[in-house]
Scaffold this motif. Structure first.
Motif, PDB file in Angstrom:
ATOM      1  N   VAL A  77       0.847  -1.197   0.000  1.00  0.00           N
ATOM      2  CA  VAL A  77       0.000   0.000   0.000  1.00  0.00           C
ATOM      3  C   VAL A  77       0.883   1.249   0.000  1.00  0.00           C
ATOM      4  CG1 VAL A  77      -1.632   1.356   1.396  1.00  0.00           C
ATOM      5  CG2 VAL A  77      -2.021  -1.093   1.041  1.00  0.00           C
ATOM      6  N   VAL A  78       1.907   1.256   0.848  1.00  0.00           N
ATOM      7  CA  VAL A  78       2.804   2.407   0.909  1.00  0.00           C
ATOM      8  C   VAL A  78       3.605   2.524  -0.390  1.00  0.00           C
ATOM      9  CG1 VAL A  78       4.705   3.513   2.163  1.00  0.00           C
ATOM     10  CG2 VAL A  78       2.881   2.369   3.422  1.00  0.00           C
ATOM     11  N   ARG A  79       3.983   1.391  -0.999  1.00  0.00           N
ATOM     12  CA  ARG A  79       4.680   1.439  -2.294  1.00  0.00           C
ATOM     13  C   ARG A  79       3.784   2.106  -3.332  1.00  0.00           C
ATOM     14  NH1 ARG A  79       6.166  -3.469  -2.873  1.00  0.00           N
ATOM     15  NH2 ARG A  79       8.352  -3.173  -2.426  1.00  0.00           N
ATOM     16  N   GLY A  80       2.518   1.761  -3.325  1.00  0.00           N
ATOM     17  CA  GLY A  80       1.568   2.415  -4.241  1.00  0.00           C
ATOM     18  C   GLY A  80       1.495   3.914  -3.996  1.00  0.00           C
ATOM     19  N   TRP A  81       1.565   4.323  -2.726  1.00  0.00           N
ATOM     20  CA  TRP A  81       1.571   5.732  -2.369  1.00  0.00           C
ATOM     21  C   TRP A  81       2.820   6.419  -2.929  1.00  0.00           C
ATOM     22  CZ3 TRP A  81       2.326   7.710   3.307  1.00  0.00           C
ATOM     23  CH2 TRP A  81       1.955   9.045   3.399  1.00  0.00           C
ATOM     24  N   CYS A  82       3.965   5.742  -2.820  1.00  0.00           N
ATOM     25  CA  CYS A  82       5.209   6.266  -3.397  1.00  0.00           C
ATOM     26  C   CYS A  82       5.066   6.443  -4.906  1.00  0.00           C
ATOM     27  CB  CYS A  82       6.384   5.330  -3.116  1.00  0.00           C
ATOM     28  SG  CYS A  82       6.924   5.266  -1.407  1.00  0.00           S
ATOM     29  N   MET A  83       4.539   5.441  -5.553  1.00  0.00           N
ATOM     30  CA  MET A  83       4.382   5.488  -7.005  1.00  0.00           C
ATOM     31  C   MET A  83       3.446   6.630  -7.407  1.00  0.00           C
ATOM     32  SD  MET A  83       4.201   1.398  -7.801  1.00  0.00           S
ATOM     33  CE  MET A  83       4.064   1.533  -9.591  1.00  0.00           C
ATOM     34  N   ARG A  84       2.386   6.797  -6.660  1.00  0.00           N
ATOM     35  CA  ARG A  84       1.425   7.870  -6.956  1.00  0.00           C
ATOM     36  C   ARG A  84       2.064   9.236  -6.744  1.00  0.00           C
ATOM     37  NH1 ARG A  84      -4.030   8.523  -7.683  1.00  0.00           N
ATOM     38  NH2 ARG A  84      -4.933  10.388  -6.754  1.00  0.00           N
ATOM     39  N   ALA A  85       2.836   9.389  -5.658  1.00  0.00           N
ATOM     40  CA  ALA A  85       3.486  10.672  -5.375  1.00  0.00           C
ATOM     41  C   ALA A  85       4.489  11.041  -6.465  1.00  0.00           C
ATOM     42  CB  ALA A  85       4.185  10.624  -4.013  1.00  0.00           C
ATOM     43  N   LEU A  86       5.226  10.063  -6.962  1.00  0.00           N
ATOM     44  CA  LEU A  86       6.225  10.332  -7.997  1.00  0.00           C
ATOM     45  C   LEU A  86       5.618  10.438  -9.390  1.00  0.00           C
ATOM     46  CD1 LEU A  86       9.155   8.047  -6.822  1.00  0.00           C
ATOM     47  CD2 LEU A  86       9.078  10.539  -6.775  1.00  0.00           C
ATOM     48  N   GLY A  87       4.444   9.837  -9.580  1.00  0.00           N
ATOM     49  CA  GLY A  87       3.815   9.883 -10.897  1.00  0.00           C
ATOM     50  C   GLY A  87       4.723   9.274 -11.955  1.00  0.00           C
ATOM     51  N   PRO A  88       4.852   9.937 -13.115  1.00  0.00           N
ATOM     52  CA  PRO A  88       5.675   9.366 -14.185  1.00  0.00           C
ATOM     53  C   PRO A  88       7.168   9.368 -13.874  1.00  0.00           C
ATOM     54  CG  PRO A  88       4.863  11.521 -14.824  1.00  0.00           C
ATOM     55  CD  PRO A  88       4.186  11.169 -13.529  1.00  0.00           C
ATOM     56  N   THR A 105       6.042  15.404  -1.857  1.00  0.00           N
ATOM     57  CA  THR A 105       4.685  15.104  -1.411  1.00  0.00           C
ATOM     58  C   THR A 105       4.602  13.627  -1.042  1.00  0.00           C
ATOM     59  OG1 THR A 105       3.972  14.629  -3.667  1.00  0.00           O
ATOM     60  CG2 THR A 105       3.683  16.898  -2.880  1.00  0.00           C
ATOM     61  N   GLY A 106       3.452  13.236  -0.497  1.00  0.00           N
ATOM     62  CA  GLY A 106       3.276  11.841  -0.100  1.00  0.00           C
ATOM     63  C   GLY A 106       4.321  11.459   0.935  1.00  0.00           C
ATOM     64  N   PRO A 107       4.801  10.227   0.887  1.00  0.00           N
ATOM     65  CA  PRO A 107       5.794   9.793   1.884  1.00  0.00           C
ATOM     66  C   PRO A 107       7.140  10.498   1.732  1.00  0.00           C
ATOM     67  CG  PRO A 107       5.467   8.086   0.246  1.00  0.00           C
ATOM     68  CD  PRO A 107       4.438   9.149  -0.021  1.00  0.00           C
ATOM     69  N   PRO A 114      11.594   6.544   0.784  1.00  0.00           N
ATOM     70  CA  PRO A 114      10.610   5.673   1.456  1.00  0.00           C
ATOM     71  C   PRO A 114      10.462   4.309   0.794  1.00  0.00           C
ATOM     72  CG  PRO A 114       9.494   7.427   0.268  1.00  0.00           C
ATOM     73  CD  PRO A 114      10.958   7.742   0.235  1.00  0.00           C
ATOM     74  N   ASN A 115      10.622   4.242  -0.512  1.00  0.00           N
ATOM     75  CA  ASN A 115      10.451   2.955  -1.184  1.00  0.00           C
ATOM     76  C   ASN A 115      11.510   1.953  -0.735  1.00  0.00           C
ATOM     77  OD1 ASN A 115       8.868   1.445  -3.235  1.00  0.00           O
ATOM     78  ND2 ASN A 115      10.892   1.232  -4.157  1.00  0.00           N
ATOM     79  N   TYR A 116      12.707   2.423  -0.403  1.00  0.00           N
ATOM     80  CA  TYR A 116      13.746   1.502   0.035  1.00  0.00           C
ATOM     81  C   TYR A 116      13.458   0.980   1.437  1.00  0.00           C
ATOM     82  CZ  TYR A 116      15.964   3.402  -4.100  1.00  0.00           C
ATOM     83  OH  TYR A 116      16.225   3.798  -5.383  1.00  0.00           O
ATOM     84  N   ALA A 117      12.841   1.796   2.269  1.00  0.00           N
ATOM     85  CA  ALA A 117      12.399   1.312   3.581  1.00  0.00           C
ATOM     86  C   ALA A 117      11.339   0.228   3.402  1.00  0.00           C
ATOM     87  CB  ALA A 117      11.846   2.467   4.415  1.00  0.00           C
ATOM     88  N   ILE A 118      10.495   0.402   2.413  1.00  0.00           N
ATOM     89  CA  ILE A 118       9.456  -0.585   2.103  1.00  0.00           C
ATOM     90  C   ILE A 118      10.098  -1.896   1.635  1.00  0.00           C
ATOM     91  CG2 ILE A 118       7.591  -1.124   0.479  1.00  0.00           C
ATOM     92  CD1 ILE A 118       7.072   1.998   0.552  1.00  0.00           C
TER      93      ILE A 118
END
Length: 162
Positions: A77-88, A105-107, A114-118
């Motif tokens: 879920v948090v990875r999806g949040w990262c992806m959404r925050a970074l967009g393209p 923005t986001g995490p 944050p993605n590496y913590a995930i």
């Protein structure tokens, strides 16, 4: 495990699309040399988990397996949040488009990576769902070495945008 594999394949498709987007805007890739190692390590996480669970006859231990599964779900879920925050700009590769500001923005508001913590959390939790503690340990050690390189490459690549 099928859901995780499908999610990873979706990530690869998104990364390819975002690579085309970044390249069309003059994006520059950094750290190509470690990318195949990263792919092998992540494939090894899935294969190692399934292999260890099967060959060592690991049983599901509810006291460990359920919390580990919750951690895997939360991590995704948090990875999806990262992806959404970074967009393209999100990618499995380190590609920087000149002139774009750092995402905050986001995490990314609280953590630089944050993605590496995930990835660290999921690398521990996913094998433990199946009782594959040796895979969790080996992946974590190998991933620590890889992330040392990856974070250094990414920080250096993003320095001009900071």
């Amino acid at each position: 495990m099928a859901a995780i594999t499908a999610e990873r394949l979706l990530e690869v498709a998104v990364a390819h699309r975002n690579t085309r987007w970044a390249t069309a805007r003059g994006g520059v890739e950094y750290g190509r040399g470690h990318y195949p190692v990263m792919i092998a390590l992540h494939v090894g996480l899935v294969v190692g988990t399934l292999t260890e669970a099967a060959l060592a006859h690991r049983a599901f231990v509810p006291a460990l397996g359920w919390p580990a599964l919750c951690a895997v779900v939360l991590a995704n879920v948090v990875r999806g949040w990262c992806m959404r925050a970074l967009g393209p700009q999100w990618n499995t590769r380190v590609i920087v488009v000149p002139g774009l500001p750092l995402v905050s923005t986001g995490p990314y508001r609280w953590l630089r990576h944050p993605n590496y913590a995930i990835v660290v959390a999921e690398g521990l939790a996913l094998p433990l769902v199946y009782g594959a503690w040796a895979t969790a340990l080996l992946f974590t050690l190998a991933n620590a070495a890889l992330l040392t390189v990856r974070v250094r490459v990414e920080d250096e690549a993003l320095r001009p945008a900071a």
